[in-house]
Design a protein around this motif. Structure first.
Motif, PDB file in Angstrom:
ATOM      1  N   ILE A  52      50.420  41.634  42.827  1.00  9.67           N
ATOM      2  CA  ILE A  52      49.605  40.797  41.946  1.00  9.67           C
ATOM      3  C   ILE A  52      50.245  40.552  40.587  1.00  9.67           C
ATOM      4  N   LEU A  69      53.221  38.989  40.391  1.00 10.65           N
ATOM      5  CA  LEU A  69      54.143  37.863  40.527  1.00 10.65           C
ATOM      6  C   LEU A  69      53.602  36.620  39.826  1.00 10.65           C
ATOM      7  N   SER A  70      54.537  35.739  39.444  1.00 10.15           N
ATOM      8  CA  SER A  70      54.143  34.489  38.787  1.00 10.15           C
ATOM      9  C   SER A  70      53.568  33.522  39.822  1.00 10.15           C
ATOM     10  N   ALA A  71      53.023  32.420  39.336  1.00 10.33           N
ATOM     11  CA  ALA A  71      52.430  31.415  40.230  1.00 10.33           C
ATOM     12  C   ALA A  71      53.440  30.941  41.263  1.00 10.33           C
ATOM     13  N   GLN A  72      54.666  30.715  40.816  1.00  8.53           N
ATOM     14  CA  GLN A  72      55.690  30.188  41.740  1.00  8.53           C
ATOM     15  C   GLN A  72      56.020  31.187  42.839  1.00  8.53           C
ATOM     16  N   ARG A 132      53.963  33.767  43.931  1.00 10.17           N
ATOM     17  CA  ARG A 132      52.829  34.365  44.637  1.00 10.17           C
ATOM     18  C   ARG A 132      52.756  33.853  46.056  1.00 10.17           C
ATOM     19  N   GLN A 133      52.473  34.778  46.984  1.00  8.54           N
ATOM     20  CA  GLN A 133      52.247  34.396  48.366  1.00  8.54           C
ATOM     21  C   GLN A 133      50.766  34.136  48.583  1.00  8.54           C
ATOM     22  N   ILE A 134      50.487  33.348  49.602  1.00  6.84           N
ATOM     23  CA  ILE A 134      49.106  32.987  49.878  1.00  6.84           C
ATOM     24  C   ILE A 134      48.327  34.112  50.543  1.00  6.84           C
TER      25      ILE A 134
END
Lengths: 98, 135
Positions: B94, B96-99, B101-103
């Motif tokens: 949690i 990680l940045s937006a780019q 992040r995994q779904i």
């Protein structure tokens, strides 16, 4: 969930009302995909949104990634319960929340 | 203890949440906790609806119990689908940045963080997920 769309030049405000769960999150996804190409600022007004589950987070993440390319995105009026979901998942750091 | 059976289908989600919220209101559960517990139930129910019965449809049983002395809610979600332990998944990163992040993986993570206790067992052909929360 109801979504009210307000366009002001290159700024779009989506007013979300109700709950964003597995069955309603696709409605926001549809609006995000339908944003005019010249949209620079996206505002998600969540004053009347009382619920967000991971399905909603998925759409918000995709929206944030899209707006990171086009301009800005911010969330306003986030209620306590929704904020708690954002905080526990690290989304409070990814999204711009006012 | 109350229990209700639903089809393992996301169309039933509204009914599932309606059932849970009614029981929580009877227990005088604070509004914010009702929302958080509903999110946890949605995550578990949707997982079962999507994965438990790959060859067709089946049912999900949801049990609700409330210990008035401890003010603790117990929810049990059982299905007769393929054996699957949802707690076996690694937590998403949690930070990680937006780019980056995994779904996937967020649903059960939210459930684990929201509820006080979540446990799984497979018994007599049933997946049984039990969760509790003091309200």
């Amino acid at each position: 969930m109801n979504i009210n769309v307000e366009k002001n030049n290159e700024s779009v405000t989506l007013k979300l009302e109700g709950r964003m769960d597995t069955t309603t999150a696709p409605m926001l996804e549809k609006e995000i995909n339908a944003l005019p190409e010249d949209t620079k600022d996206l505002i998600l007004d969540m004053n009347a949104l009382e619920y967000v589950s991971s399905a909603g987070l998925r759409v918000l993440l995709a929206a944030q990634k899209k707006m990171n390319e086009l301009g800005t995105m911010k969330l306003i009026g986030v209620c306590d319960a929704v904020m708690e979901v954002f905080e526990m998942t690290g989304f409070a750091d990814i999204l711009v929340i006012e | 203890m109350t229990e209700k059976i639903f089809p393992a289908d996301t169309d039933a989600l509204e009914d599932v949440l309606g059932f849970i919220e009614t029981e929580l209101e009877k227990a005088d559960c604070p509004v914010k906790n009702i929302t958080m517990i509903s999110v946890a139930i949605e995550e578990v129910f949707v997982n079962v609806a999507h994965y438990a019965y790959p060859d067709g449809t089946g049912d999900v049983k949801i049990e609700f119990d409330f210990d008035e002395n401890e003010r603790t809610v117990m929810l049990r979600i059982s299905d007769k689908g393929i054996p699957f332990d949802p707690l076996n998944k690694p937590d998403p990163d949690i930070t990680l940045s937006a780019q980056q992040r995994q779904i996937g993986g967020l649903g059960i993570f939210i459930t684990k963080k929201t509820m006080d206790n979540v446990s799984y067992r497979y018994e007599n052909g049933e997946n049984i997920l039990t969760m509790t929360k003091k309200i």
